[in-house]
Motif scaffolding. Structure first.
Motif, mmCIF file in Angstrom:
data_model
loop_
_atom_site.group_PDB
_atom_site.id
_atom_site.type_symbol
_atom_site.label_atom_id
_atom_site.label_comp_id
_atom_site.label_asym_id
_atom_site.label_seq_id
_atom_site.Cartn_x
_atom_site.Cartn_y
_atom_site.Cartn_z
ATOM 1 N N PHE A 281 0.813 -1.329 -0.020
ATOM 2 C CA PHE A 281 0.032 0.132 0.027
ATOM 3 C C PHE A 281 0.852 1.183 -0.146
ATOM 4 N N LEU A 282 0.630 2.177 -0.836
ATOM 5 C CA LEU A 282 1.272 3.635 -0.737
ATOM 6 C C LEU A 282 0.004 4.388 -0.655
ATOM 7 N N ILE A 283 -0.060 5.150 0.936
ATOM 8 C CA ILE A 283 -1.157 5.521 1.293
ATOM 9 C C ILE A 283 -0.715 6.941 2.051
ATOM 10 N N GLY A 284 -1.590 8.099 1.905
ATOM 11 C CA GLY A 284 -1.424 9.205 2.644
ATOM 12 C C GLY A 284 -2.665 9.593 3.501
ATOM 13 N N GLY A 285 -2.630 10.123 4.739
ATOM 14 C CA GLY A 285 -3.740 10.579 5.198
ATOM 15 C C GLY A 285 -5.052 9.656 5.705
ATOM 16 N N ILE A 286 -6.035 10.190 5.060
ATOM 17 C CA ILE A 286 -7.547 9.516 5.449
ATOM 18 C C ILE A 286 -7.587 8.278 4.462
ATOM 19 N N GLY A 287 -6.707 8.229 3.397
ATOM 20 C CA GLY A 287 -6.846 7.116 2.467
ATOM 21 C C GLY A 287 -6.752 5.734 3.226
ATOM 22 N N ILE A 288 -6.295 5.854 4.447
ATOM 23 C CA ILE A 288 -5.911 4.555 5.333
ATOM 24 C C ILE A 288 -7.196 3.728 5.252
ATOM 25 N N THR A 289 -8.441 4.498 5.326
ATOM 26 C CA THR A 289 -9.584 3.585 5.715
ATOM 27 C C THR A 289 -9.947 2.429 4.919
ATOM 28 N N PRO A 290 -9.708 2.230 3.703
ATOM 29 C CA PRO A 290 -10.103 0.702 3.184
ATOM 30 C C PRO A 290 -8.883 -0.049 3.315
ATOM 31 N N VAL A 291 -7.520 0.476 3.728
ATOM 32 C CA VAL A 291 -6.653 -0.334 3.916
ATOM 33 C C VAL A 291 -6.822 -0.894 5.208
#
Length: 236
Positions: free
Chosen positions: A110-120
């Motif tokens: 996963f390459l994620i920032g901020g609130i993009g973490i939710t589905p992770v």
């Protein structure tokens, strides 16, 4: 895709600005890890973009509740969420989205920032619940240490699963924790933590500009284009 009523039973503060809302559905809601739903406050006009918005599931499909998580702002939608009391009911429309985890994926990143973490969270929690042998590497960028959502969850999972690796990156601050990096996600960081990126399925969730930037970095880092799975958070 159905519209169903759910009842709020728990609120969890993740950061000073991010909060999770857990709901019990009247009937079980089946979804795949990585999918999203629409929370509906304006029942008369389902298309109302101010009061009815899309949020990712931030819980595993294996749970008996569903959870959504949002960075709360001054928007009408955020104010409606803030005003929810325990046992209040809301309508949701779900499931939606094709950017999902499948059990045949044995090596993911996963390459994620901020609130993009939710589905992770939904994906990793599902892997933990099902006790899958999936190898997972997450690079998670935030502006500051206090904005790292779900940090306690990650610490717990890391203590239980040797196949999970989490790299925290702060873009606008430094930390006393030697395990938290400063800077931005770049090609060098990817090469260090994803030496096998060409063999992994890589998920990228977040605002369109973030998704585009991370997608380009993946391609520059020899990631197989067909292995990149993206989801743009539009109108969030």
């Amino acid at each position: 895709m159905d519209i169903r009523k759910v009842k709020l039973y728990q609120r969890i503060k993740r950061t000073p600005t991010v909060e999770s809302f857990r709901f019990i559905p009247q009937e079980r809601i089946d979804f795949l890890p990585g999918q999203f739903l629409k929370v509906i406050f304006d029942e008369e006009n389902i298309a109302n973009p101010e009061l009815n918005k899309y949020l990712s599931f931030s819980s595993s499909p294996a749970k008996n509740y569903i959870e959504v998580t949002k960075r709360l702002s001054d928007s009408q939608f955020s104010q409606k969420l803030k005003g929810l009391q325990l046992d209040d009911s809301v309508l949701i429309q779900s499931p939606m989205g094709k950017s999902v985890f499948r059990e045949e994926y044995h090596d993911i990143g996963f390459l994620i920032g901020g609130i993009g973490i939710t589905p992770v969270i939904s994906i990793i929690e599902y892997i933990m619940d099902k006790k899958l042998n999936t190898r997972v590497t997450l690079i998670y960028s935030n502006r500051s240490e206090e904005e790292i959502a779900f940090r306690e969850k990650f610490d717990l999972w890391l203590s239980k699963n040797g196949n999970l690796k989490v790299i925290h990156v702060l873009s606008e601050a430094k930390s006393d924790d030697p395990n938290i990096l400063s800077g931005r996600i770049d090609k060098n960081l990817i090469s260090i933590h994803f030496p096998d990126i060409s063999e992994r399925v890589v998920f990228i969730f977040g605002p369109p500009k973030m998704v585009e930037a991370m997608n380009n970095l993946c391609l520059e880092s020899s990631c197989n284009k067909s292995n990149i799975i993206t989801e743009n958070f539009v109108g969030y």
